[in-house]
Design a protein around this motif. Structure first.
Motif, mmCIF file in Angstrom:
data_model
loop_
_atom_site.group_PDB
_atom_site.id
_atom_site.type_symbol
_atom_site.label_atom_id
_atom_site.label_comp_id
_atom_site.label_asym_id
_atom_site.label_seq_id
_atom_site.Cartn_x
_atom_site.Cartn_y
_atom_site.Cartn_z
ATOM 1 N N UNK A 270 0.831 -1.207 0.000
ATOM 2 C CA UNK A 270 0.000 0.000 0.000
ATOM 3 C C UNK A 270 0.873 1.268 0.000
ATOM 4 N N UNK A 271 1.973 1.222 0.708
ATOM 5 C CA UNK A 271 2.891 2.360 0.716
ATOM 6 C C UNK A 271 3.402 2.636 -0.693
ATOM 7 N N UNK A 272 3.822 1.596 -1.386
ATOM 8 C CA UNK A 272 4.311 1.758 -2.750
ATOM 9 C C UNK A 272 3.198 2.253 -3.678
ATOM 10 N N UNK A 273 2.017 1.722 -3.503
ATOM 11 C CA UNK A 273 0.885 2.095 -4.357
ATOM 12 C C UNK A 273 0.556 3.579 -4.224
ATOM 13 N N UNK A 274 0.487 4.059 -2.982
ATOM 14 C CA UNK A 274 0.138 5.461 -2.786
ATOM 15 C C UNK A 274 1.305 6.382 -3.130
ATOM 16 N N UNK A 275 2.529 5.887 -3.018
ATOM 17 C CA UNK A 275 3.661 6.670 -3.486
ATOM 18 C C UNK A 275 3.582 6.928 -4.984
ATOM 19 N N UNK A 276 3.177 5.907 -5.734
ATOM 20 C CA UNK A 276 3.025 6.063 -7.183
ATOM 21 C C UNK A 276 1.817 6.932 -7.524
ATOM 22 N N UNK A 277 0.731 6.785 -6.768
ATOM 23 C CA UNK A 277 -0.426 7.665 -6.974
ATOM 24 C C UNK A 277 -0.029 9.130 -6.771
#
Length: 221
Positions: free
Chosen positions: A189-196
């Motif tokens: 989730x951290x990686x996902x929101x970093x990309x968002x």
């Protein structure tokens, strides 16, 4: 000094949530904190004290989160820098061409995406965000940033909890699996929101009026 009068509960939640995980770990392991998990229930005072402890721990855990952040982005760097690579998939090729032109207009030829060094690009990213914020278009970016911070804290808290459990409860396989799954989910989730965050930042930046993304104008004397 001018300050915002708006209260954002999400910023507090992003601190307290990771702190609560570690506070519960302490409550189950350290005699001084066991009053929070005994069978007699919590008084209002106990609850208030627990929230304060979780808040303080949350800030300390976020400091540790700054350390665990580096391994998460070890191989490719922060998502905001993905656009330097022509093969990236953060934004479309057409959007990348526009971004390249906008960054050159703002910073000069040294800001061309194919040649700008990573440390320099981080400063360029910060300046681009400032332009978006000044235009009043950073609300969605800020939401992703706060959510990213929440999961960074959960990664740090889960790492601490898993490390302690491996040391003190290595025979409890189920506990270790649960904590391991929590850690993997938090990292994802951290990686996902970093990309968002990165994608939204650059899309908002290239959608700004050209005059807004150009070089800063000196104030008249």
């Amino acid at each position: 000094m001018e300050t915002s009068k708006s209260f954002d509960p999400y910023e507090v939640i992003g601190i307290i949530t990771p702190g609560t995980l570690v506070a519960l770990l302490l409550a189950s392991e350290v005699p001084l904190f066991k009053r929070f998990v005994n069978g007699d229930g919590l008084t209002v005072g106990d609850l208030g004290l627990f929230v304060m402890v979780a808040f303080v721990l949350g800030h300390l855990i976020q400091a540790f989160g700054n350390l665990v952040e580096a391994p998460v982005w070890l191989f490719r760097g922060l998502p905001s820098s993905y656009v330097r690579n022509a093969e990236q998939r953060l934004i479309s090729p057409a959007q990348r061409k526009i971004l390249d032109a906008r960054l050159v207009a703002m910073e000069g030829e040294s800001a061309k995406l194919d040649s700008v060094p990573y440390p320099v690009f981080r400063a360029i990213t910060a300046r681009a965000y400032t332009r978006v914020q000044a235009a009043g278009r950073s609300a969605r970016i800020d939401t992703f940033s706060r959510t990213y911070g929440l999961f960074r804290g959960l990664v740090a808290a889960s790492t601490l909890a898993l490390g302690w459990s491996i040391f003190a409860h290595r025979g409890q396989t189920t506990l270790l699996i649960v904590l391991g799954v929590m850690l993997c989910a938090a990292v994802w989730r951290m990686r996902r929101f970093g990309e968002h965050y990165a994608r939204t930042l650059w899309l908002e930046f290239i959608d700004l009026p050209a005059a807004t993304t150009g070089p800063a104008q000196a104030a008249p004397l």
